[in-house]
Write an enzyme that holds these catalytic residues in place. Sequence first.
Site, mmCIF file in Angstrom:
data_model
loop_
_atom_site.group_PDB
_atom_site.id
_atom_site.type_symbol
_atom_site.label_atom_id
_atom_site.label_comp_id
_atom_site.label_asym_id
_atom_site.label_seq_id
_atom_site.Cartn_x
_atom_site.Cartn_y
_atom_site.Cartn_z
ATOM 1 N N LYS A 82 26.377 24.410 -27.871
ATOM 2 C CA LYS A 82 27.132 25.113 -26.825
ATOM 3 C C LYS A 82 27.744 24.121 -25.842
ATOM 4 O O LYS A 82 28.924 24.218 -25.477
ATOM 5 C CB LYS A 82 26.222 26.085 -26.080
ATOM 6 C CG LYS A 82 26.982 26.894 -25.034
ATOM 7 C CD LYS A 82 26.051 27.499 -24.010
ATOM 8 C CE LYS A 82 26.796 27.721 -22.719
ATOM 9 N NZ LYS A 82 25.936 27.874 -21.558
ATOM 10 N N ASP A 96 27.786 32.003 -24.319
ATOM 11 C CA ASP A 96 26.717 32.047 -23.317
ATOM 12 C C ASP A 96 26.136 33.463 -23.302
ATOM 13 O O ASP A 96 26.484 34.302 -24.131
ATOM 14 C CB ASP A 96 27.242 31.621 -21.940
ATOM 15 C CG ASP A 96 28.075 32.708 -21.271
ATOM 16 O OD1 ASP A 96 28.547 33.637 -21.978
ATOM 17 O OD2 ASP A 96 28.256 32.645 -20.050
#
Length: 218
Positions: A121, A139
């Site tokens: 990420k 997220d």
Amino acid sequence: MTQKERATFVINTLKDLYPTIPIPLDHKDPYTLLIAVLLSAQCTDVRVNLTTPHLFAKADNPFAMVQLRVEEIREIIKPCGLSPMKSKAIHGLSQILIDKYNGEVPQSFEALEALPGVGHKTASVVMSQAFGVPAFPVDTHIHRLMYRWGLSNGKSVVQTERDAKKLFPEASWNDLHLQIIWYGREYSPARGWDLEKDLITKTIGRKSVLKDAQKKSR
């Protein structure tokens, strides 16, 4: 609506709501973005933005950062949580950037993900926001909304990212992942959610999600 029609509705609605898209984490270059994203793990962007000015006043590049002791970094970043692990990662990755990349942040997923404290990420955020490479960092907001909108099964962030990349045109990824984050915060939060204010979920939401929301509002 088909999945494709739902995806188009999402893109068009978010374009209208967020024609210009603020970047959530304050930074001035790829290095400061990388550090800010690393600090944001299990911490709010607001808290990170309050903390990074203190850190970057002392060290806003890898050469200055390695001059600080890990303990000094840890003291400054304590408000962001997980400071023992994050401070070691920041110091360690700064040294690697100096040793392997002349102090520059590498422009590849593989090289970024090999750095201490940098997962997929974090690498995706840096690649998309610092270098403009198409990526879809997922997220908690994106994971929640993709499920609410019936666009992913919600089983894992890996699956959510895969589904998002299949559904949305690659050219839209870098804007869209930020637009979804802002939408999630403003209109479709995890807590205190009001379906009436959440136009996208109200229009294309998963049936079970809409049913639950209507039950709670009675």
